[in-house]
Write an enzyme that holds these catalytic residues in place. Structure first.
Site, short mmCIF file in Angstrom:
data_model
loop_
_atom_site.label_atom_id
_atom_site.label_comp_id
_atom_site.label_asym_id
_atom_site.label_seq_id
_atom_site.Cartn_x
_atom_site.Cartn_y
_atom_site.Cartn_z
N TYR A 168 -16.83 15.60 -15.68
CA TYR A 168 -17.71 14.55 -15.57
C TYR A 168 -18.40 13.88 -14.12
O TYR A 168 -18.48 14.32 -13.76
CB TYR A 168 -15.85 14.20 -15.69
CG TYR A 168 -16.27 12.05 -15.98
CD1 TYR A 168 -17.00 11.32 -16.39
CD2 TYR A 168 -15.92 11.42 -14.47
CE1 TYR A 168 -17.62 9.90 -16.03
CE2 TYR A 168 -16.24 9.90 -13.56
CZ TYR A 168 -17.19 9.07 -14.72
OH TYR A 168 -17.61 7.75 -14.41
N LYS B 79 -8.08 5.68 -19.18
CA LYS B 79 -8.93 6.38 -20.89
C LYS B 79 -7.27 6.13 -21.14
O LYS B 79 -7.09 4.74 -21.70
CB LYS B 79 -9.44 7.23 -20.58
CG LYS B 79 -10.49 7.71 -19.63
CD LYS B 79 -11.39 6.75 -20.02
CE LYS B 79 -12.42 6.20 -19.03
NZ LYS B 79 -13.55 7.54 -17.93
N ASP C 91 -8.14 18.34 -14.88
CA ASP C 91 -8.26 17.33 -15.57
C ASP C 91 -7.81 16.35 -16.77
O ASP C 91 -8.66 17.13 -17.63
CB ASP C 91 -9.79 16.59 -15.19
CG ASP C 91 -9.81 15.35 -15.15
OD1 ASP C 91 -9.60 14.40 -16.48
OD2 ASP C 91 -10.69 14.47 -14.92
N ARG D 41 0.42 -1.20 0.15
CA ARG D 41 -0.04 0.14 -0.20
C ARG D 41 0.70 0.93 0.35
O ARG D 41 0.62 2.22 -0.79
CB ARG D 41 -0.89 -0.08 0.84
CG ARG D 41 -1.94 1.44 1.34
CD ARG D 41 -2.87 1.33 2.26
NE ARG D 41 -2.97 0.52 3.06
CZ ARG D 41 -1.86 0.47 4.36
NH1 ARG D 41 -1.80 1.80 4.58
NH2 ARG D 41 -2.06 -0.06 5.84
N1 PLP Z 1 -12.78 12.39 -15.28
C1 PLP Z 1 -12.63 11.99 -16.24
C2 PLP Z 1 -12.74 13.17 -17.38
C3 PLP Z 1 -13.28 11.29 -16.68
O1 PLP Z 1 -13.79 10.69 -17.72
C4 PLP Z 1 -13.50 10.09 -16.06
C5 PLP Z 1 -14.06 8.72 -16.38
O2 PLP Z 1 -14.64 8.91 -16.58
C6 PLP Z 1 -13.15 9.85 -14.83
C7 PLP Z 1 -12.81 11.30 -14.18
C8 PLP Z 1 -13.39 8.69 -13.53
O3 PLP Z 1 -11.92 7.72 -13.64
P1 PLP Z 1 -11.98 6.75 -12.83
O4 PLP Z 1 -13.50 5.84 -13.90
O5 PLP Z 1 -10.80 6.01 -13.85
O6 PLP Z 1 -12.49 6.53 -11.72
#
Ligand code: PLP
Length: 384
Positions: free
Chosen positions: A103, A200, A175, A51
């Site tokens: 998101y 992604k 992000d 961890r």
């Molecule tokens: N930020 C964006 C722009 C996303 O598209 C996503 C998921 O689709 C996330 C954060 C969250 O990531 P995760 O699904 O890996 O938890």
């Protein structure tokens, strides 16, 4: 050659990496272990418990720091776990100015988890820096930006947001999931924290769920590391390995995502059955100039609204697609289509999502790396 001087396409392959010390394996081994032998209590070789740290995760974290031009990378069990760690830097009473076109899962985390603990979030359109400034008050601690945004493809001026963060002594987190460091490096534009859903484009093959943070500042890295270890939402060695492998081809994949994205955006915009196409590469995109100045290309994410279509019509179109897969997520080699109102953004109330343009008929495409003729033919038959 010094690691920092490598160009991006070399950093994806070599950044932060060295052949493994034990046998010289070129790819870091998957250290599938929870614990490490100690010669005497506390006598270990940098790893005591997975961890706290794991060598395969360290290899990924070094790669992340390298490609984002940061000094410290931290890998988490998901993108949301990475965001969760950032918000845990704050205390009850603190406030966050967040992009409104966000998101859906980030919105849910902010509203339904952290508001309970006394943190307030203001969701605003950020295309205009004055609007960001108008939402800052003496309790604000963090600005949360997505750019390009999900799913409206708005582009936010990271440098302008960073200037405001400096002026008011706030943290700026970006992000960078949609753009990836192939297209933009927010730390170079003045952001304090870069966040990724590495699920992604970084992973790139739809086979893993991982999150990431990268920072330059040691003090901030120490605080985030404390939260990562104390809360424990780390990613495992196998998942670390998969993202590390994905990053090695990021630049090659992104080049094709961008080429195919451009061709599809142009096809859709010339299609009389389409009302509106959202893609930052269009010259008439409201923030095209900012996109041109802070991004090297425009990516493979596109949203569009078919003319005169209802919620049900949009659902029928995505159901008819055959080469595009109807699925959550984005950024993999395969093309995906989604219906934000019923999928990624279903957790945002209808009035709230429509304020930022996420109407019932909006369709989002993650354009993959297949032959673009097949992708266009598929859209043609589905749109009808
Ligand atoms: N930020 C964006 C722009 C996303 O598209 C996503 C998921 O689709 C996330 C954060 C969250 O990531 P995760 O699904 O890996 O938890």
């Amino acid at each position: 050659m010094g690691e920092k001087r490598l160009k991006f396409n070399s950093k994806t392959v070599h950044g932060g990496q060295q052949p493994d010390k034990a046998y010289g394996s070129v790819m870091p081994p998957i250290y599938q272990t929870s614990t490490y032998a100690q010669s005497t209590p506390g006598g270990h070789r940098g790893y005591a418990y997975s961890r706290s740290a794991n060598p395969t995760r360290t290899a990924l974290e070094n790669s992340l720091a390298s490609i984002e031009n940061g000094n410290y990378g931290l890998a988490f069990g998901s993108g949301l776990a990475a965001i969760d760690a950032v918000i845990k830097l704050l205390s009850p009473g603190d406030e966050v100015v967040s992009i409104n076109d966000i998101y859906g899962g980030s919105y849910r985390l902010f509203k339904q988890i952290f508001e309970k603990f006394g943190i307030r979030f203001h969701f605003i359109g950020m295309q205009d820096a004055e609007k960001i400034e108008g939402s800052i008050n003496d309790k604000t601690r963090l600005i949360w930006v997505e750019t390009p945004t999900n799913p409206m493809m708005n582009v936010i001026d990271i440098k302008a947001a960073a200037q405001l963060a400096k002026k008011y002594d706030l943290l700026l987190a970006v992000d960078n999931t949609f753009a990836t460091p192939y297209l933009q490096t927010p730390l170079d534009l003045g952001a304090d924290i870069v966040m990724h859903s590495a699920t992604k484009y970084l992973g790139g093959h739809s086979d893993v769920v991982v999150g990431a943070l990268v920072v330059k500042d040691k003090n901030l890295a120490d605080k985030l590391y404390f939260i990562q270890n104390a809360s424990g939402a780390v990613c495992g060695p196998m998942d670390s390995f998969l993202v590390l492998r994905g990053i090695k081809t990021l630049h090659v994949r992104m080049q094709r995502h961008c080429e195919n994205g451009k061709a599809i955006a142009e096809y859709l915009t010339n299609n009389p059955k389409i009302e509106k196409v959202y893609w930052p590469g269009f010259e008439d995109h409201p923030n095209h100039d900012v996109a041109k100045s802070q991004m090297t290309d425009f990516g493979g994410m596109i949203s569009f609204v078919p003319k005169g279509s209802s919620y049900e019509d949009a659902v029928k179109i995505v159901e008819r697609l055959k080469v595009f897969t109807l699925a959550e997520s984005l950024g993999g080699v395969e093309s995906l289509a989604g219906h934000p109102a019923s999928m990624t953004h279903a957790s945002i109330p209808k009035e709230e999502r429509e304020k930022s343009g996420v109407v019932d008929a909006l369709i989002r495409l993650s354009v993959g790396i297949e032959d673009v003729d097949d992708l266009i033919a598929d859209l043609e038959q589905a749109i009808g």
